[in-house]
Write a protein that holds these residues in place. Sequence first.
Motif, PDB file in Angstrom:
ATOM      1  N   TRP A  87      -2.327  -5.474  12.642  1.00 20.13           N
ATOM      2  CA  TRP A  87      -1.497  -4.713  13.585  1.00 20.13           C
ATOM      3  C   TRP A  87      -1.558  -5.316  14.982  1.00 20.13           C
ATOM      4  CZ3 TRP A  87      -2.995  -1.131  17.620  1.00 20.13           C
ATOM      5  CH2 TRP A  87      -1.905  -0.431  18.152  1.00 20.13           C
ATOM      6  N   LEU A  88      -2.755  -5.846  15.361  1.00 18.16           N
ATOM      7  CA  LEU A  88      -2.912  -6.478  16.667  1.00 18.16           C
ATOM      8  C   LEU A  88      -2.434  -7.927  16.677  1.00 18.16           C
ATOM      9  CD1 LEU A  88      -6.454  -5.093  17.653  1.00 18.16           C
ATOM     10  CD2 LEU A  88      -4.220  -4.319  18.482  1.00 18.16           C
ATOM     11  N   GLY A  89      -2.089  -8.443  15.523  1.00 17.72           N
ATOM     12  CA  GLY A  89      -1.599  -9.816  15.454  1.00 17.72           C
ATOM     13  C   GLY A  89      -2.676 -10.858  15.576  1.00 17.72           C
ATOM     14  N   LEU A  90      -3.899 -10.490  15.176  1.00 12.03           N
ATOM     15  CA  LEU A  90      -5.007 -11.449  15.265  1.00 12.03           C
ATOM     16  C   LEU A  90      -4.974 -12.398  14.079  1.00 12.03           C
ATOM     17  CD1 LEU A  90      -7.881  -8.994  16.294  1.00 12.03           C
ATOM     18  CD2 LEU A  90      -6.503 -10.458  17.794  1.00 12.03           C
ATOM     19  N   PRO A  91      -5.151 -13.702  14.340  1.00 11.08           N
ATOM     20  CA  PRO A  91      -5.211 -14.646  13.224  1.00 11.08           C
ATOM     21  C   PRO A  91      -6.549 -14.474  12.489  1.00 11.08           C
ATOM     22  CG  PRO A  91      -5.623 -15.773  15.306  1.00 11.08           C
ATOM     23  CD  PRO A  91      -5.283 -14.358  15.645  1.00 11.08           C
ATOM     24  N   PRO A  92      -6.599 -14.698  11.191  1.00 12.92           N
ATOM     25  CA  PRO A  92      -5.472 -15.124  10.329  1.00 12.92           C
ATOM     26  C   PRO A  92      -4.698 -13.938   9.750  1.00 12.92           C
ATOM     27  CG  PRO A  92      -7.490 -15.156   9.070  1.00 12.92           C
ATOM     28  CD  PRO A  92      -7.882 -14.696  10.452  1.00 12.92           C
ATOM     29  N   PHE A  93      -5.048 -12.711  10.200  1.00 14.13           N
ATOM     30  CA  PHE A  93      -4.406 -11.540   9.616  1.00 14.13           C
ATOM     31  C   PHE A  93      -2.909 -11.509   9.929  1.00 14.13           C
ATOM     32  CE2 PHE A  93      -8.777 -10.315  10.919  1.00 14.13           C
ATOM     33  CZ  PHE A  93      -9.350 -10.316   9.642  1.00 14.13           C
ATOM     34  N   SER A  94      -2.550 -12.081  11.060  1.00 10.64           N
ATOM     35  CA  SER A  94      -1.130 -12.065  11.442  1.00 10.64           C
ATOM     36  C   SER A  94      -0.279 -12.910  10.519  1.00 10.64           C
ATOM     37  CB  SER A  94      -0.985 -12.566  12.887  1.00 10.64           C
ATOM     38  OG  SER A  94      -1.509 -13.887  13.006  1.00 10.64           O
ATOM     39  N   LEU A  95      -0.936 -13.820   9.767  1.00  7.74           N
ATOM     40  CA  LEU A  95      -0.191 -14.678   8.851  1.00  7.74           C
ATOM     41  C   LEU A  95       0.161 -13.959   7.552  1.00  7.74           C
ATOM     42  CD1 LEU A  95      -2.268 -17.968   9.316  1.00  7.74           C
ATOM     43  CD2 LEU A  95      -0.190 -17.258  10.527  1.00  7.74           C
ATOM     44  N   VAL A  96      -0.460 -12.820   7.317  1.00  8.41           N
ATOM     45  CA  VAL A  96      -0.219 -12.070   6.086  1.00  8.41           C
ATOM     46  C   VAL A  96       0.591 -10.831   6.427  1.00  8.41           C
ATOM     47  CG1 VAL A  96      -1.286 -10.922   4.107  1.00  8.41           C
ATOM     48  CG2 VAL A  96      -2.409 -12.900   5.167  1.00  8.41           C
ATOM     49  N   GLY A  97       1.570 -10.562   5.650  1.00  4.30           N
ATOM     50  CA  GLY A  97       2.404  -9.396   5.903  1.00  4.30           C
ATOM     51  C   GLY A  97       1.617  -8.107   5.784  1.00  4.30           C
ATOM     52  N   ASP A  98       2.033  -7.099   6.536  1.00  4.67           N
ATOM     53  CA  ASP A  98       1.329  -5.820   6.528  1.00  4.67           C
ATOM     54  C   ASP A  98       1.365  -5.189   5.145  1.00  4.67           C
ATOM     55  OD1 ASP A  98       0.910  -6.260   9.170  1.00  4.67           O
ATOM     56  OD2 ASP A  98       2.470  -4.876   9.882  1.00  4.67           O
ATOM     57  N   VAL A  99       2.518  -5.261   4.521  1.00  6.31           N
ATOM     58  CA  VAL A  99       2.645  -4.638   3.194  1.00  6.31           C
ATOM     59  C   VAL A  99       1.733  -5.335   2.185  1.00  6.31           C
ATOM     60  CG1 VAL A  99       4.217  -4.151   1.292  1.00  6.31           C
ATOM     61  CG2 VAL A  99       4.994  -3.909   3.663  1.00  6.31           C
ATOM     62  N   LEU A 100       1.714  -6.680   2.223  1.00  7.16           N
ATOM     63  CA  LEU A 100       0.872  -7.430   1.292  1.00  7.16           C
ATOM     64  C   LEU A 100      -0.599  -7.144   1.539  1.00  7.16           C
ATOM     65  CD1 LEU A 100       0.685  -9.504  -0.961  1.00  7.16           C
ATOM     66  CD2 LEU A 100       0.695 -11.304   0.807  1.00  7.16           C
ATOM     67  N   LEU A 101      -0.976  -7.046   2.797  1.00  3.31           N
ATOM     68  CA  LEU A 101      -2.360  -6.781   3.144  1.00  3.31           C
ATOM     69  C   LEU A 101      -2.773  -5.374   2.691  1.00  3.31           C
ATOM     70  CD1 LEU A 101      -4.806  -8.040   4.552  1.00  3.31           C
ATOM     71  CD2 LEU A 101      -4.038  -6.980   6.690  1.00  3.31           C
ATOM     72  N   ALA A 102      -1.878  -4.418   2.922  1.00  8.10           N
ATOM     73  CA  ALA A 102      -2.175  -3.048   2.494  1.00  8.10           C
ATOM     74  C   ALA A 102      -2.256  -2.958   0.977  1.00  8.10           C
ATOM     75  CB  ALA A 102      -1.107  -2.102   3.026  1.00  8.10           C
TER      76      ALA A 102
END
Length: 223
Positions: free
Chosen positions: A174-189
Amino acid sequence: MSTIGDSSGTGSTEPEETPDQQDSAVAKQQVSDIVDAESEEEESESELSRDLVFDVLKNQRRRYALHYLRRADESVQLSELAEQVAAWENDIAVDAISAAERKRVYTALYQSHLPKLDDADIVDYNQNRGIVELSDAAGQLDVYLDLETRPDIPWCNWYLGLAVGGLGLLTGAWLGLPPFSLVGDVLLATGVVAVYGAVAVAHTYYSRHAGGAGETPPEIQES
């Protein structure tokens, strides 16, 4: 004459104990002391020695028999005991044991193991009727027979860790921190939910099978 009569008539109504009566009271007290001493000696003799316990428990077949008798908590038929011990030894269901496997265990229990446990006052074994049950002294084996060797998984810690980890991943995305920003929110959830679901399935499977863990001794569970 009147003096003599008066002295005999006005004396105490409780006669003094004669020497024979005193000796009898002393003898009764001595007998009571002897009986108490013998009772205390019998209680001390009823305690199983460590050497005896280790000698009894060093045999796997005897351990299996004791496991089953403890869970039965009542007298059982020798045939029933032999079937379950044979199943445990071969790691199969009772219905799957062969006649040879059953007979081999039955004979060993009948001729050797149960008489040995009976001589040690650990079980009460009626060989003629083919009935056996644990004696009161068998409770002394509890410290040696580890009936609960299967580890207890701290599921609450797993769920807490997943919740904290999932929240951290979603916050990072949600904060756009790498590498999390590279993965879509839906896919991550979806990944978080999938992992959470996998743990829940494992918990359910473990709980259902742990409920029947009492059917088998720990030595089978560990294998």
